[in-house]
Design a protein around this motif. Structure first.
Motif, short mmCIF file in Angstrom:
data_model
loop_
_atom_site.label_atom_id
_atom_site.label_comp_id
_atom_site.label_asym_id
_atom_site.label_seq_id
_atom_site.Cartn_x
_atom_site.Cartn_y
_atom_site.Cartn_z
N ASN A 1 -3.15 -2.66 -8.09
CA ASN A 1 -4.12 -2.59 -9.18
C ASN A 1 -3.44 -2.73 -10.53
N SER A 2 -4.14 -3.37 -11.42
CA SER A 2 -3.68 -3.52 -12.80
C SER A 2 -4.94 -3.71 -13.64
N PHE A 3 -4.89 -3.30 -14.91
CA PHE A 3 -6.11 -3.29 -15.72
C PHE A 3 -5.83 -3.80 -17.12
N ILE B 1 -2.37 -2.50 -18.30
CA ILE B 1 -1.79 -1.30 -17.68
C ILE B 1 -1.13 -1.72 -16.36
N ASP B 2 0.18 -1.72 -16.35
CA ASP B 2 1.02 -2.07 -15.20
C ASP B 2 0.87 -3.54 -14.79
N THR B 3 1.87 -4.00 -14.02
CA THR B 3 1.74 -5.36 -13.47
C THR B 3 1.62 -5.22 -11.95
N ASN C 1 -15.28 -2.51 -21.30
CA ASN C 1 -14.13 -3.21 -21.86
C ASN C 1 -12.83 -3.00 -21.08
N ILE C 2 -12.94 -2.53 -19.87
CA ILE C 2 -11.74 -2.39 -19.05
C ILE C 2 -11.94 -3.20 -17.76
N ILE C 3 -10.98 -4.06 -17.52
CA ILE C 3 -11.14 -5.06 -16.47
C ILE C 3 -10.01 -4.95 -15.44
N TRP C 4 -10.41 -4.90 -14.17
CA TRP C 4 -9.41 -4.93 -13.08
C TRP C 4 -8.87 -6.34 -12.94
N VAL C 5 -7.54 -6.47 -12.98
CA VAL C 5 -6.92 -7.79 -12.86
C VAL C 5 -5.90 -7.81 -11.72
N GLY C 6 -6.06 -6.88 -10.79
CA GLY C 6 -5.11 -6.78 -9.67
C GLY C 6 -5.40 -7.77 -8.57
N GLY C 7 -4.85 -7.49 -7.40
CA GLY C 7 -5.06 -8.41 -6.28
C GLY C 7 -4.59 -7.78 -4.98
N ASN C 8 -4.81 -8.52 -3.90
CA ASN C 8 -4.53 -8.01 -2.55
C ASN C 8 -3.47 -8.83 -1.85
N ASP C 9 -2.75 -8.18 -0.94
CA ASP C 9 -1.84 -8.88 -0.05
C ASP C 9 -2.16 -8.45 1.38
N ARG C 10 -2.72 -9.38 2.15
CA ARG C 10 -3.02 -9.07 3.55
C ARG C 10 -2.01 -9.72 4.49
N ARG C 11 -1.02 -10.39 3.91
CA ARG C 11 -0.04 -11.08 4.74
C ARG C 11 1.20 -10.23 5.00
N LEU C 12 1.51 -9.38 4.06
CA LEU C 12 2.74 -8.58 4.17
C LEU C 12 2.67 -7.73 5.44
N GLU C 13 3.72 -7.82 6.25
CA GLU C 13 3.77 -7.06 7.50
C GLU C 13 4.07 -5.58 7.22
N ARG C 14 5.09 -5.36 6.39
CA ARG C 14 5.51 -3.98 6.13
C ARG C 14 5.71 -3.73 4.64
N GLU D 1 -12.90 6.98 -22.68
CA GLU D 1 -13.67 6.85 -21.43
C GLU D 1 -13.22 7.86 -20.38
N LYS D 2 -12.16 8.61 -20.70
CA LYS D 2 -11.63 9.66 -19.81
C LYS D 2 -11.19 9.09 -18.45
N ILE D 3 -10.40 8.03 -18.56
CA ILE D 3 -9.90 7.37 -17.35
C ILE D 3 -8.41 7.67 -17.19
N LEU D 4 -8.06 8.09 -15.99
CA LEU D 4 -6.66 8.38 -15.71
C LEU D 4 -6.05 7.22 -14.91
N PHE D 5 -5.01 6.61 -15.48
CA PHE D 5 -4.24 5.60 -14.76
C PHE D 5 -3.05 6.35 -14.16
N SER D 6 -3.09 6.52 -12.84
CA SER D 6 -2.27 7.58 -12.22
C SER D 6 -1.06 7.08 -11.46
N ALA D 7 -0.57 5.89 -11.78
CA ALA D 7 0.57 5.32 -11.04
C ALA D 7 0.28 5.34 -9.54
N ASP D 8 1.27 5.66 -8.71
CA ASP D 8 1.03 5.61 -7.26
C ASP D 8 0.20 6.79 -6.75
#
Ligand SMILES: Cc1cc2nc3c(=O)[nH]c(=O)nc-3n(C[C@H](O)[C@H](O)[C@H](O)COP(=O)(O)O)c2cc1C
Ligand SMILES: [Fe+2]
Ligand SMILES: [Fe+2]
Length: 400
Positions: A37-39, A49-51, A10-23, A160-167
């Motif tokens: 990552n966001s869940f 959990i986070d945007t 019941n926990i779903i990853w809803v994040g995404g990637n950026d391969r265009r950003l230079e820096r 579920e003993k999951i740690l959402f650990s920020a950065d």
């Protein structure tokens, strides 16, 4: 089109990637991209959990709608208020006007600093150790101040003993479909980038990392979900041990990193001579960098790795060549410590480089300068081999 993946029933990853950003942060090169990552947790109530960063907002919203499957969103937990994770708060509130934003006092202060919308009706302020029950899942909040911002907290899902650990425990590098570190060749694909991320972004806050790790030591953790990079569900001790080492400023490798600045190649030449002599005497796996060629974030990452560093610079307008000055001052600003350092200075009429490098190195805690600096007057001379042999011997002696 939505692109989501379950990390548990019941926990779903809803994040995404950026391969265009230079820096990243307009500062750190990210040749392999970055992921945010966001869940979503689906239970009697639902929680996000986070945007994510604004660059992937469209993907993110599609992902949330799909993950919720027609349900309302009840909670948005904000572990970290840096804009790469917060760009979508207002949009989420607009779409789910009854949502409760879960954060601490500093979180809400930061929202009003960065953004201009009224969120007061949506506030759900938590204190250290508070638990929010959303059905079978319960979220416990551990504050992690200055890892690496003041408002940072970790959210521990108790069932579920999951740690959402920020950065924390995160990495540069986009995900290639595989969410879990054990489904990747982590050592090859992410390990260097995880250290570069740590050293440059969190590195200054070793003490605070130690404090939060101590705080969490009583929790059984089965999964770690950082805001960037792969999720940890196996071999958690790998990343926990790395963080322990890095945050105590302990080197990973007993060997030498050589860093030089050089305009005409004479300082570079001496560093090649030194590396050559060290290699002949058995030092393995050294790494040499030209400060003008390599972005400092990579050199800083290797500084965290190596036990010994040789800095070499020509004198430049009675000071240091500024690529070297920049690097050394940044290391000092990051509270870099516990290393053995040796220096090589060059100059043609009023040499100052080794003195200035020594002054900067002396501001770093527990940094030992080995022997006297090698002084070059424009270029190395045959008779300097003896002094360099002694310099090399002292470095090798200090590695025992
Ligand atoms: C813009 C500039 C400023 C310099 N300032 C100094 C100085 O203040 N004192 C000095 O002894 N040498 C100074 N130098 C000379 C270099 O430090 C010296 O030639 C050195 O040997 C260059 O080493 P490299 O061959 O590794 O580039 C300066 C050189 C340049 C180009
Ligand atoms: Fe951050
Ligand atoms: Fe981040």
């Amino acid at each position: 089109m939505h692109c989501i993946q379950n990390i548990s029933k019941n926990i779903i990853w809803v994040g995404g990637n950026d391969r265009r950003l230079e820096r990243f942060e307009n500062m750190f090169p990210i040749p392999s991209g970055v992921c945010y990552n966001s869940f979503v947790i689906i239970d009697s109530e639902t929680a996000l959990i986070d945007t994510v960063d604004q660059s992937i907002s469209r993907q993110f919203i599609e992902n949330i709608i799909e993950a919720l499957d027609g349900r309302n969103l009840d909670y948005l937990v904000l572990n970290h208020m840096e804009p790469d994770h917060c760009a979508n708060i207002e949009e989420i509130v607009r779409r789910y006007p009854n949502i409760k934003i879960v954060g601490n006092k500093k979180t809400f202060q930061m929202i009003s600093q960065f953004y201009n919308f009224d969120f007061h009706m949506n506030m759900h302020e938590v204190k250290e150790g508070d638990v929010l029950c959303i059905g079978e899942h319960s979220l416990k909040f551990f504050f992690a101040p200055m890892v690496h911002w003041p408002e940072v907290m970790f959210t521990y899902e108790m069932t579920e003993k999951i740690l959402f650990s920020a950065d924390a425990f995160g990495s540069f590098g986009a995900l290639s479909g595989n969410l879990f570190s054990d489904d990747t060749d982590f050592e090859c694909t992410y390990a260097e980038e995880a250290r570069r991320y740590y050293a440059n972004i969190v590195g200054k806050y070793g003490q605070q990392v130690q404090a939060v790790m101590k705080k969490l030591s009583s929790c059984e953790i089965k999964m770690i979900c950082p805001l960037h990079g792969p999720v940890w569900r196996n071999n958690l001790s790998y990343i926990l041990n790395k963080y322990d080492l890095w945050s105590r400023y302990e080197p990973e490798k007993k060997s030498v990193m050589l860093v030089y600045a050089s305009m005409y190649g004479n300082t570079e030449n001496v560093m090649n001579v030194i590396a050559n002599k060290l290699a002949v005497k058995g030092v393995k796996d050294m790494h040499m960098y030209d400060v003008s060629k390599t972005h400092p974030s990579y050199i800083i990452s290797d500084a965290w790795k190596y036990s010994h560093i040789i800095f070499a610079s020509p004198t430049y307008n009675l000071g240091l060549y500024y690529g070297m000055e920049n690097l050394m001052k940044e290391l000092a600003a990051l509270q870099f410590q516990n290393r053995k350092v040796a220096l090589v200075g060059n100059g043609s009429w009023a040499p100052r480089a080794s003195k200035v490098m020594e002054e900067i190195a002396c501001t770093m805690k527990n940094v030992e300068i080995i022997g006297n600096p090698i002084e070059i007057t424009s270029s190395m001379k045959e008779e300097q081999h003896k002094a360099i042999d002694e310099f090399v011997d002292k470095i090798i002696e200090s590695m025992k």
